[in-house]
Design an enzyme around this catalytic site. Structure first.
Site, PDB file in Angstrom:
ATOM      1  N   HIS A   1       3.157  16.709 -13.584  1.00 28.99           N
ATOM      2  CA  HIS A   1       1.274  17.627 -14.334  1.00 28.99           C
ATOM      3  C   HIS A   1       1.599  19.230 -13.257  1.00 28.99           C
ATOM      4  O   HIS A   1       1.230  18.734 -11.752  1.00 28.99           O
ATOM      5  CB  HIS A   1       0.436  16.911 -14.156  1.00 28.99           C
TER       6      HIS A   1
ATOM      7  N   HIS B   1       0.937  23.102 -12.532  1.00 32.65           N
ATOM      8  CA  HIS B   1       0.724  24.600 -11.883  1.00 32.65           C
ATOM      9  C   HIS B   1       1.096  24.850 -11.105  1.00 32.65           C
ATOM     10  O   HIS B   1       1.116  24.903 -10.271  1.00 32.65           O
ATOM     11  CB  HIS B   1      -0.375  25.057 -12.861  1.00 32.65           C
TER      12      HIS B   1
ATOM     13  N   LYS C   1       0.623  20.214 -24.930  1.00 36.94           N
ATOM     14  CA  LYS C   1      -0.417  19.891 -24.567  1.00 36.94           C
ATOM     15  C   LYS C   1      -1.380  19.876 -24.802  1.00 36.94           C
ATOM     16  O   LYS C   1      -1.331  21.167 -25.399  1.00 36.94           O
ATOM     17  CB  LYS C   1      -0.348  21.149 -22.813  1.00 36.94           C
TER      18      LYS C   1
ATOM     19  N   HIS D   1      -5.309  16.873 -21.985  1.00 41.47           N
ATOM     20  CA  HIS D   1      -6.442  17.738 -20.432  1.00 41.47           C
ATOM     21  C   HIS D   1      -8.281  16.686 -21.084  1.00 41.47           C
ATOM     22  O   HIS D   1      -8.787  17.382 -22.223  1.00 41.47           O
ATOM     23  CB  HIS D   1      -7.196  18.660 -19.842  1.00 41.47           C
TER      24      HIS D   1
ATOM     25  N   HIS E   1      -4.429  13.523 -15.157  1.00 38.24           N
ATOM     26  CA  HIS E   1      -5.357  14.107 -13.827  1.00 38.24           C
ATOM     27  C   HIS E   1      -6.319  12.647 -14.515  1.00 38.24           C
ATOM     28  O   HIS E   1      -7.161  13.687 -14.953  1.00 38.24           O
ATOM     29  CB  HIS E   1      -5.605  15.046 -13.790  1.00 38.24           C
TER      30      HIS E   1
ATOM     31  N   ASP F   1      -1.453  17.677 -10.606  1.00 34.04           N
ATOM     32  CA  ASP F   1      -1.983  19.066 -11.336  1.00 34.04           C
ATOM     33  C   ASP F   1      -2.544  20.074 -10.298  1.00 34.04           C
ATOM     34  O   ASP F   1      -3.382  20.737 -10.219  1.00 34.04           O
ATOM     35  CB  ASP F   1      -3.609  18.521 -11.274  1.00 34.04           C
TER      36      ASP F   1
END
Lengths: 343, 343
Positions: free
Chosen positions: A14, A16, A100, A137, A175, A248
């Protein structure tokens, strides 16, 4: 006392990376340690189609340091307009590895997310059929629900109904931050896993709010009380293959963190492995670090483990307080404890 | 529909005025609406002796707008070195109206606070004897206690033992934030009251943390979950004389709020009465506003009620987003709802 620890090269399930200047600034920090990463699609605009994902993958590849073998594992951002056929083709082409699900408004750049989950059921059905994982999420966005209850409410109101309706759908709870989520994974018999971030193994909500407000510790889902952090540590270090690393890691400039309404995200890419080694050693579980970082994830995603290795050395690591980017400094997560391992 | 509401001039039973330039900048915002205020002593260095209090009182008086009749009600900061004789003399002289207990490290400028409560028992005994109230910042500072549990833990670990040891001591639980505190007050038979801030009637912890981190909503004690906010609203608007207004209005410059470790405090002095009228009207309790702002406090402190009045008019108030001070802008608390009353 162990002085070195050699593990199969880790993956980050995960991550970004953003785009443009920020992508170029942060990518080397992940590519230096990780072989692969599941790349979050919440750009502006989001990565919605296979064509979007191919283009984003190419931009990531172009931003890689010379000689890097880092492989971005692309994902699509599920919207109420997602085309199930496009999703299936992108998966068949080996282009994407997950889809996602963001409840609309749940976190950074989630405005295109799902409001009415019935509108995506045909996509989920196709994903279940072809074995493509859904990453979630896991927070409801109902403003009447307390921020600290939103993950547990998501499990009850959204996730469990989705899994009941689509029992063959493979799901990664991203997460996770609560013992509720840990327990939900443990109670499942198949098709369910969870990623755990580095920072949620280290901080609880006191770090954000006691004796001053600390935006650099603020992420979504927000860190919960200590008992939840301890449940996450047991899950991460306990060897259960349903739990694996998803950092994350999420860069925001200091200017965007220290605002009247500051952005959510902790930037852990530079020091994640040093912090994880510390956590696993504190839990007397250094021998399980490799499972969490390098074995459980590939097993769930049906990918080969990495053949290359990474060696951690017992040396005090030296991390900068922030990295410089063309957009401004990005603060590196402060674990608020001494670290003793260098990756 | 009521168009005007005339009440006895309010008092603020918990106010931070700071010193120097900041004092001069914020004082007019309280003096314009309130007749009196209990002035917090947490300067740097703190207001510890009667002489300190007299000097601070004089600085406040000197900073008042011309013609203002505002009366600062001074307090002393309780330390482990506080001289009970000095406290008694300052009270006998009419100089002070309360002594403030800060657990060491609990909030802004509390480093001189009390670590070992047995070291101040002789002062508390003297205060009980002469009828001088103790105001408490009701949070334990034990870092192992969750930030949201610290008020309830303070009641159990500190306040209840103090009140058991000193049953004649008059205590004001300042800026209460939990139903636990409301219930503790309601269960008492004498010598106990509580102040409630404006902002704790308006925000819950979602305002601070949902969809972005908002330092301007951060104060200590931190706002709790919605059920606690509702308990505070019932207490404030229910007419029970043991609850009265203490705004805890606390100016920090934006620069000091929007930091990696931002300061605790909401600046509500300019718009408190407009917000309170809105809250009381929402609760269909406008007729009880005067009790909360102007009657219950003097009764507890043994002071006469104000003879002057203040009239609220049903007109949309116009507040600046921030006030300018020589130290920089100070953001005015945003109630996040339309207001309909002008004071």
């Amino acid at each position: 006392m162990t002085q070195t620890l050699t593990i199969r090269r880790p993956d980050d399930w995960h991550l970004h990376l953003r785009d443009g200047d920020m992508l170029r600034a942060v990518l080397p920090h992940s590519a230096g340690h990780f072989a692969r990463a599941i790349i979050m699609p919440n750009l502006v605009p989001p990565v919605v189609t296979g064509a979007d994902a191919a283009a984003y993958r190419d931009r990531i590849r172009a931003a890689l340091p010379e000689g890097s073998a880092f492989t971005p594992l692309m994902t699509l951002y599920l919207t109420e307009n997602t085309d199930a056929g496009d999703v299936a083709q992108a998966y068949a082409d080996g282009l994407i590895h997950a889809v996602k699900l963001y409840p609309a408004g749940a976190t950074t750049n989630s405005a295109s997310g799902v409001t009415d989950f019935s509108r995506v059921s045909h996509v989920l059905e196709k994903m279940a059929e072809i074995g493509l994982p859904l990453c979630t999420h896991g927070e409801v966005t109902d403003t009447a629900v307390d921020i600290f209850d939103r993950e547990a409410a998501f499990i009850d109101r959204v996730l469990d109904p989705i899994r009941t309706a689509h029992p063959d759908l493979r799901v990664v709870m991203e997460h996770i931050t609560t013992s509720d989520a840990v327990d939900y994974v443990l109670a499942s018999d198949r098709n369910l896993a969870a990623t755990i971030t580095t920072h949620h193994l280290v901080i609880n909500r006191n770090h954000i709010l006691a004796g001053g407000i600390r935006p650099h510790y603020y992420c979504l889902p927000v860190a919960k009380r200590e008992s939840h952090r301890l449940a996450l540590r047991r899950a991460a270090t306990g060897g259960d293959p349903r739990f694996f690393l998803g950092t994350d890691s999420a860069p925001h400039t200091d200017a965007n963190k220290l605002l009247p309404c500051g952005c959510a995200g902790c930037f852990t890419a530079p020091n994640t492995l040093s912090i994880l080694a510390e956590v696993f050693e504190q839990e007397d579980a250094l021998d399980r670090l490799e499972g969490f970082t390098s074995l459980h994830g590939p097993a769930f995603y049906g990918l080969p483990v990495n053949e290359e290795t990474l060696t951690l050395v017992r040396e005090t690591p030296d991390f900068p307080a922030h990295i410089d980017t063309p957009d401004g400094p990005v603060t590196v997560f402060d674990p608020a404890m001494p670290l003793h391992w260098t990756a």
